[in-house]
Write a protein that holds these residues in place. Structure first.
Motif, short mmCIF file in Angstrom:
data_model
loop_
_atom_site.label_atom_id
_atom_site.label_comp_id
_atom_site.label_asym_id
_atom_site.label_seq_id
_atom_site.Cartn_x
_atom_site.Cartn_y
_atom_site.Cartn_z
N VAL A 69 0.88 -1.18 0.00
CA VAL A 69 0.00 0.00 0.00
C VAL A 69 0.91 1.22 0.00
N LEU A 70 0.91 1.96 -1.10
CA LEU A 70 1.82 3.10 -1.22
C LEU A 70 1.16 4.39 -0.77
N PRO A 71 1.82 5.16 0.06
CA PRO A 71 1.30 6.49 0.38
C PRO A 71 1.29 7.34 -0.90
N PRO A 72 0.19 8.02 -1.19
CA PRO A 72 0.08 8.79 -2.43
C PRO A 72 1.24 9.75 -2.68
N GLN A 73 1.77 10.34 -1.61
CA GLN A 73 2.86 11.30 -1.79
C GLN A 73 4.08 10.72 -2.49
N VAL A 74 4.35 9.45 -2.29
CA VAL A 74 5.54 8.86 -2.90
C VAL A 74 5.22 7.82 -3.97
N ALA A 75 3.94 7.52 -4.17
CA ALA A 75 3.58 6.49 -5.16
C ALA A 75 3.93 6.97 -6.57
N PRO A 76 4.75 6.21 -7.30
CA PRO A 76 5.06 6.61 -8.67
C PRO A 76 3.79 6.70 -9.51
N THR A 77 2.86 5.77 -9.30
CA THR A 77 1.54 5.86 -9.92
C THR A 77 0.53 6.05 -8.81
N GLU A 83 -3.66 -3.89 -6.88
CA GLU A 83 -3.72 -3.91 -5.41
C GLU A 83 -2.43 -4.46 -4.84
N LEU A 84 -1.95 -5.52 -5.44
CA LEU A 84 -0.67 -6.11 -5.04
C LEU A 84 0.44 -5.06 -5.12
N ARG A 143 -10.62 2.89 -3.33
CA ARG A 143 -9.42 3.19 -2.54
C ARG A 143 -8.67 1.92 -2.22
N ARG A 144 -7.34 1.98 -2.31
CA ARG A 144 -6.53 0.81 -2.00
C ARG A 144 -6.51 0.53 -0.51
N ASP A 145 -6.47 1.58 0.31
CA ASP A 145 -6.30 1.35 1.74
C ASP A 145 -7.55 0.77 2.40
N SER A 146 -8.71 1.35 2.08
CA SER A 146 -9.94 0.91 2.75
C SER A 146 -10.81 0.05 1.84
N ARG A 147 -10.45 0.00 0.59
CA ARG A 147 -11.23 -0.65 -0.47
C ARG A 147 -12.64 -0.04 -0.60
#
Lengths: 482, 482
Positions: free
Chosen positions: A285-293, A344-345, A368-372
């Protein structure tokens, strides 16, 4: 003949076998991979994308404060490494040595930098003449090597890793001490704002400080398995290096003085903290601030394919124009369900699905990835929704992690209680300590926990020393650690 | 007691002793310095600032085309390096070997990467299964080591340098060949637009190609001393690595195929080209596009100091708001004249002087680094003037370099003429060649010049082979080279 889709889900539960879960998430999400060199890993694009965002954030902050980047050699001659004795002894057990160049044995073996104090300060000696040359505020982004022999743990324990190391020289102790704290504060903000991981800040004990420092300050995080992880360190070096190396400047008073120095660093091990902290049983689960996508758009092909794909591309372009990092997954031979699992993976924070029904209804579906959590969003509101939701995901990840950390700081008044809490729950254990390294060492030897830090704020002692029972003067944060 | 100002001017003339001039400019401008490790240099902030601008430019271009960054280990096991025989033989004479980690001898020596084909492609073998995994487009920014034994020449010949290396895998030869050219075009644009150095593009001869490539394309520059410098290479590897390493994919046709590969790189040696090309007898001249500081503002203190300094700061802020990289030199104990020399030595493209008379007249004085042209500019026009002038400096540097290059491409029809021109003027010498490596080798052995490239455009042969006199089929560009 078609091969099986290679991406299969996580088979180990985070709450059941944390360590195996971690390895699975790291490799299957493709954030990193093991390499043919034992002890070294490959940072795959997701890792580098997140790292580049941390780099850009930190780089901008320190440049604004007058720091500049430089790059010093990978190699350090043995004689230089020996200049500060404590430093040398601290690092030599884990140094890799180059002994041969081309087909020739070298006269003097060269260490591959485990850290660069000695080679950098050898130049400072040459460059610094006058108080006008101070402060000297340099930083480098580099790879470093420490010859770990324990089993590799991606990002956390590898022979080679990436980091930044800052090295500053000042005219006064006060200025240097201020620098130490300024940098530590940037570390705190970076880890909390970008990686969504809360930290506690403080000072290391003498036993745990950097080899060569007067004192070491640090940020510490708490991982979901209750173990602490050091997130960055900022060292007051005082004149510990400038004296043996002879780095002096002519002061405004016309006298020669040794410079006061600091050094500080954070590394790609922070990526490991990010994976551990936020990942779940579906993967990364990537934090949006650093997620490349930040957003992946998945077309639900049904009926007129072109119309659907064009809509996806149009929404994608709109988001991109608003500064969102977006990817349209237009792959042909995968089902939407397979793609959902795959993204999701890989931890992409937000998924948008667009099918014929959505187009008819003038909407998209966002998950949402975190809470679905699933939301239908009107087409014209997609931009605003996505930006708000990404902020929401970032905040939710941080809040959850913060709650977890706060719930896992426990105060104990006796060694028995300490052992019980450590055994049952781990976490940070707050305990009073007399300041004697022997007491500290005893706890480490007997329980495996060490003092992660003493907080900067004066905390009143609420008990005698945990170990020896004499009056305590410090509230220490103990933990088992990575 | 005050020390002497340390920055003294260049004492050697560029036109009299180019090599010594270069060394002086590099060290006195503080763009780089020699290090305590023989053969390794320190990239000081000016160098890193320019390099970061090239990195950001190139990184954005390739990411837009779908490439991603990754990071692979510094170490390559000997057995891997041996997988492609020509490659191994090409690189092994200049490999540094790690033979000891901590206090233990290693079972297998580890090469420090001179380039990363073998370790990267060992992973490609694992990652690539199907045509859906292609193209695989990765790049890394890294340090590499080649054990040079000749005397160090900052940026141009050092044991360690920084570079990017791109490594791509494709399903078809056509796609890979297109990639080779796409990247070469980006290199051309980057060097011409950012560094203001014109290039010629073409293909290397078999003798000069990368060890392991099917063919190598390159950009070549001409330095002021008439020697050529290679600026970047883009290699078609075909299946030269995928066959020995066994990198295959399942095609849409249901059959296994070897992937078609490319690799490409440019390095910090480009910084050396920049110094040589534009520098003059006053020091460094930085092209505005890559200059970490584009404008320096020097207050002429006379009368009310605060008023003058405040005006400088105000102008500085205004320029910064317009995206100009500006520095206000508020140092106390230096005269304006000393500062002028210092910033000229350091190559800042534009200087602005502000004194009491200027303030009274509502103007500033601007001085170009390249032409030393001096202009009085009305205060309200400073922003527009500066931006236009920086563009003007960039264009002027390029035009001058281009004129120089074009004047130094000479066509010859006989070997005698070739030797005379080479002796008298160097430069690129255009000559016809039969294509036989023996003729090429003879020229190299007898004159020291080699074929830098054959241009892509078909150029009609205008003479028989320079060496053997048989019919020629290629127009080759010979030069002595760095």
């Amino acid at each position: 003949m078609e091969e099986k889709p290679k991406s299969i889900g996580i088979t180990v539960k985070k709450e059941e076998n944390f360590s195996e879960w971690y390895t699975e998430v790291v490799t299957k999400s493709e954030i990193a991979d093991y390499s043919p060199v034992s002890g070294c890993i490959i940072f795959r694009p997701t890792a580098m994308g997140a790292w580049e965002r941390m780099r850009d954030y930190f780089d901008a902050k320190i440049k604004k404060l007058g720091h500049q980047n430089a790059y010093f050699p990978l190699f350090i001659p043995e004689r230089l490494l020996r200049k500060e004795q404590e430093h040398f002894e601290g690092f030599v057990p884990e140094v890799a040595w180059v002994t041969k160049g081309g087909n020739k044995e070298l006269d003097e073996p060269l260490a591959i930098r485990p850290t660069s104090e000695t080679i950098i300060y050898d130049m400072y000696k040459k460059w610094i003449r006058s108080h006008r040359d101070l402060p000297l505020l340099l930083n480098q982004w580099a790879n470093v090597v420490r010859w770990e022999t324990k089993a590799v743990k991606p990002f956390l324990r590898t022979k080679e890793f990436l980091w930044q190391e800052g090295h500053t020289a000042h005219a006064t102790k006060e200025e240097a001490e201020k620098e130490v704290m300024t940098i530590l504060d940037i570390y705190e903000k970076m880890v909390e704002h970008l990686l969504a991981i809360p930290v506690i800040k403080g000072i290391k004990t003498d036993r745990e400080k950097f080899a060569g420092a007067v004192y070491t300050t640090c940020i510490e995080m708490l991982m979901p398995d209750g173990k602490a992880l050091q997130g960055g360190t900022s060292h007051m070096l005082g004149t510990n290096f400038s004296e043996p190396l002879g780095i002096r400047f002519l002061g405004e008073d016309g006298e020669k003085h040794f410079v006061q120095q600091t050094s500080w660093g954070f590394s790609t091990r922070l990526l490991g903290a990010m994976v551990m902290m936020h990942g779940d049983n579906k993967g990364l689960v990537l934090p949006p601030q650093v997620a490349p996508t930040q957003v992946v758009i998945v077309p639900i092909f049904f009926g007129d394919k072109d119309t659907i794909l064009n809509k996806c591309l149009e929404v994608g372009e709109r988001l991109e124009a608003e500064g969102v990092r977006v990817h349209v997954d237009d792959r042909d031979n995968y089902t939407p369900g397979w793609k959902f699992n795959d993204w999701e993976l890989k931890g992409v924070p937000l998924r948008i699905e667009i099918g014929p029904k959505d187009i008819a209804a003038g909407q998209v579906v966002a998950v949402r990835r975190d809470s679905r959590e699933k939301t239908s969003v009107k087409d014209e509101e997609v931009g605003a929704f996505v930006k708000k939701t990404l902020e929401g995901v970032q905040a939710a990840l941080f809040d959850r992690a913060k709650k977890f950390m706060l719930e896992n700081i426990r105060s104990v008044s006796s060694y028995d209680e300490f052992k019980k809490v450590l055994e049952a729950k781990r976490g940070f254990i707050r305990a009073c300590w007399c300041g004697n390294p022997e007491c500290e060492g005893k706890v480490k030897d007997e329980t495996g926990a060490d003092i992660r830090l003493i907080r900067f704020s004066e905390e009143p002692c609420f008990a005698p020393c945990l170990v020896c029972g004499t009056p305590a003067n410090k509230v220490a944060y103990f933990a088992k650690a990575y």
